[in-house]
Motif scaffolding. Structure first.
Motif, short mmCIF file in Angstrom:
data_model
loop_
_atom_site.label_atom_id
_atom_site.label_comp_id
_atom_site.label_asym_id
_atom_site.label_seq_id
_atom_site.Cartn_x
_atom_site.Cartn_y
_atom_site.Cartn_z
N ASN A 3 0.84 -1.19 0.00
CA ASN A 3 0.00 0.00 0.00
C ASN A 3 0.88 1.25 0.00
N ASN A 6 -3.40 0.53 -3.77
CA ASN A 6 -3.09 -0.81 -3.29
C ASN A 6 -2.50 -1.62 -4.43
N ALA A 65 0.85 -4.60 3.01
CA ALA A 65 -0.58 -4.64 3.29
C ALA A 65 -0.97 -6.05 3.74
#
Length: 206
Positions: free
Chosen positions: A25, A40, A176
């Motif tokens: 991210n 993302n 992430a």
């Protein structure tokens, strides 16, 4: 070995989370954007954290000569990575099943982990190379041409990991959910290896 094999299977299956959750991210915050823009990075493409984030980031980048964020069909990685991850999951599950039935030694678990670690390092290097190209290959005819104090053109490579100030933007780049699932899954395969080795040593002592 049965318990070690089951843990190996569970660890490998956790990598399937990469097909659902982002691997990385990157967030951009600035005074004019109190609600930060973000993207993302998935194994099969790049998506905005919010609906119009990619469009807004591309708009900002246009002024300083950066390319648009690539579509999935514009980077070979987004076609290859899902195949690689899917293949490694399948291979790991097969090795785990063979471990349950004591057809392979725990060193197969370690071998799978080693291959996965190498692939992970290569993937991170490739990601960093893309960030470098993304932030340095600028359009010479850009509307805004920023320079460093020595007169050289300014570059805008986002950090691979951590925080960086770029112009009036604060850029944060961190793993992430998908990356954490992958890491934990790989950790489980290491646990499976040590558990299998411990079990093997116990049998040898009997």
């Amino acid at each position: 070995m049965k318990k070690a094999g089951i843990i190996m299977i569970i660890g490998c299956l956790m990598l399937l989370g990469l097909f659902k959750f982002p691997l990385w991210n990157i967030m951009l915050g600035a005074p004019q954007y109190p609600d930060p823009l973000g993207m993302n990075i998935f194994i099969d493409g790049i998506k905005g954290v919010k609906e119009f984030d990619i469009q807004n980031i591309d708009g900002i980048n246009h002024y300083i000569g950066m390319k648009k964020i690539p579509k999935p069909d514009q980077m070979w990685e987004f076609s290859v990575f899902p195949i690689v991850i899917g293949s490694m999951v399948a291979l790991g599950v097969i090795i785990g099943i063979l471990g349950v039935f004591k057809k392979v030694s725990p060193y197969w678990f370690l071998g799978w982990l080693g291959v996965m670690a190498v692939l992970g390092i290569l993937g991170m290097q490739d990601f960093n190379n893309w960030l470098t190209e993304y932030g340095t290959d600028l359009n010479p005819h850009a509307i805004m041409k920023m320079t460093y104090p020595d007169g050289t053109p300014m570059t805008y490579k986002p950090p691979l990991f951590g925080h960086q100030k770029m112009l009036n933007f604060n850029v944060d780049s961190y793993p992430a959910a998908g990356a954490y699932l992958m890491f934990f899954g790989m950790l489980l395969t290491l646990v499976a290896f040590f558990l299998g080795i411990k079990k093997s040593h116990k049998k040898q002592l009997l």
